[in-house]
Design an enzyme around this catalytic site. Structure first.
Site, short mmCIF file in Angstrom:
data_model
loop_
_atom_site.label_atom_id
_atom_site.label_comp_id
_atom_site.label_asym_id
_atom_site.label_seq_id
_atom_site.Cartn_x
_atom_site.Cartn_y
_atom_site.Cartn_z
N ARG A 237 -35.90 -1.65 11.35
CA ARG A 237 -36.06 -3.07 11.64
C ARG A 237 -34.81 -3.79 11.13
O ARG A 237 -34.27 -3.43 10.08
CB ARG A 237 -37.29 -3.65 10.91
N GLU A 266 -34.43 -10.88 17.45
CA GLU A 266 -34.42 -10.18 18.74
C GLU A 266 -35.08 -11.04 19.80
O GLU A 266 -36.13 -11.62 19.53
CB GLU A 266 -35.18 -8.85 18.60
N HIS A 285 -33.51 -2.64 21.14
CA HIS A 285 -34.72 -2.14 20.50
C HIS A 285 -35.50 -1.20 21.45
O HIS A 285 -36.60 -1.52 21.90
CB HIS A 285 -35.62 -3.30 20.05
C1 DGY Z 1 -42.13 0.85 16.83
O1 DGY Z 1 -42.97 1.55 17.39
O2 DGY Z 1 -42.35 0.24 15.79
C2 DGY Z 1 -40.80 0.75 17.49
O3 DGY Z 1 -39.93 -0.06 16.80
C3 DGY Z 1 -40.95 0.29 18.89
O4 DGY Z 1 -39.86 0.78 19.63
#
Ligand code: DGY
Length: 322
Positions: A237, A266, A285
């Site tokens: 993240r 984002e 992402h």
């Molecule tokens: C998640 O599953 O948390 C991922 O970041 C999505 O791509």
């Protein structure tokens, strides 16, 4: 009477059919992400919500008096306010396991892409700059046999380590809140304190989930420990990193490059300095975004949702809400 669920995004048809066998479905079929206000109105009658990133906080729960379960199509659940959900007795679920290899593949795409400057040199060719004798201006960095440092040795970390050890013969160190002795033995990786890992790695991959402890875990001080030739990769993240400090570290040559799938905000704002930097590979992402894996995630999320509403134990309740 069947429970009512709200789907705040489109899911594959077979997933929707499965949910429809057990629940009455209301869903968002507008463009893009449902606006917050509309979501708050929609959940007023819902017993369950299927989402992937809606912020589930006290305000949201105040609008959802009948809600029993929030099922997220993601492994990360930093959008859950765990205290507020626990207080209301809401079941929160996520979609671990099914995405491990897909996210690990993307981490490697970023490692290889930054090391060998794939996107930058693709632009170079397409823009007509390729001439004979370009030589060392096109050189990159070796990935094979290099030192990889993994921050966060969960299931995805293990999948990255496996690729690194057995595919690229890399030396792998990891930092995690607890030692993983079985993983160390199985994969031939070693535990390292964070500062040591940062100082010694050629590639540092951030995989730790976003929690109060990992928020801005990597900042100015941490980048200053890294080698000028090192490359920083983030597939966790954006908030695990102080983005301004990363921009500064890249501009000052404190580190060589970065491969980023995630950002503090984002979509990334169009005037963000990363977008002007040749040594930063930016992705929208897409860690788990393959057709197969996103289908598997949606089906697992559907099972979590339905099971929670039909008196069965959902396959993946998040640990803090058990
Ligand atoms: C998640 O599953 O948390 C991922 O970041 C999505 O791509």
């Amino acid at each position: 009477m069947k429970p009512t669920v709200f789907l705040d995004r489109e899911v594959p048809l077979e997933v929707e059919k499965f949910i429809a066998e057990h629940c009455t479905i209301d869903k968002w079929d507008g463009e893009g992400q449902i606006p917050r206000q509309q979501l708050l109105e929609k959940v007023a009658h819902a017993n369950g919500l299927l989402t992937a990133g809606a912020s589930i906080d006290a305000e949201f729960l105040g609008h959802a008096p009948h809600l029993k379960v929030v099922s997220s199509i993601s492994v990360g659940y930093n959008h859950f306010d765990l205290i507020a959900m626990k207080e209301r007795g809401i079941i929160g679920t996520n979609t671990p396991h099914v995405l491990n290899d897909t996210v690990a593949d993307l981490a490697f795409a970023l490692i290889l892409g930054t090391a060998r400057r794939v996107a930058e040199l693709d632009r170079y060719v397409k823009e007509g700059h390729w001439k004979k004798g370009d030589g060392k201006t096109l050189f990159g960095t070796d990935v094979h046999h290099a030192k990889l440092g993994i921050i966060g040795m969960g299931r995805i970390g293990e999948a990255v380590a496996r690729r690194a050890r057995f595919g690229f013969e890399m030396e792998v160190a990891y930092y995690n809140r607890s030692r993983k002795l079985h993983t160390e033995e199985l994969l031939g990786v070693h535990y390292s304190e964070l500062n040591e890992l940062l100082a010694e790695s050629d590639f540092v991959v951030m995989l730790a989930p976003l929690t109060p402890e990992t928020n801005q875990l990597i900042g100015k001080e941490q980048f200053s420990l890294m080698k000028p030739s090192s490359i920083f990769i983030n597939v966790s993240r954006g908030q695990t990193v102080d983005e301004n400090a990363l921009v500064e570290a890249l501009q000052a040559g404190t580190i060589a490059a970065a491969g980023l799938d995630v950002f503090e905000k984002e979509p990334i704002p169009p005037d963000h300095p990363f977008l002007q930097m040749q040594n930063v590979l930016t992705l929208p992402h897409i860690g788990s975004a393959t057709t197969q894996t996103r289908n598997d995630m949606a089906m697992l999320a559907a099972k979590n949702l339905v099971y929670a509403l039909t008196g069965q134990t959902p396959p993946s309740i998040v640990d803090e809400l058990r």
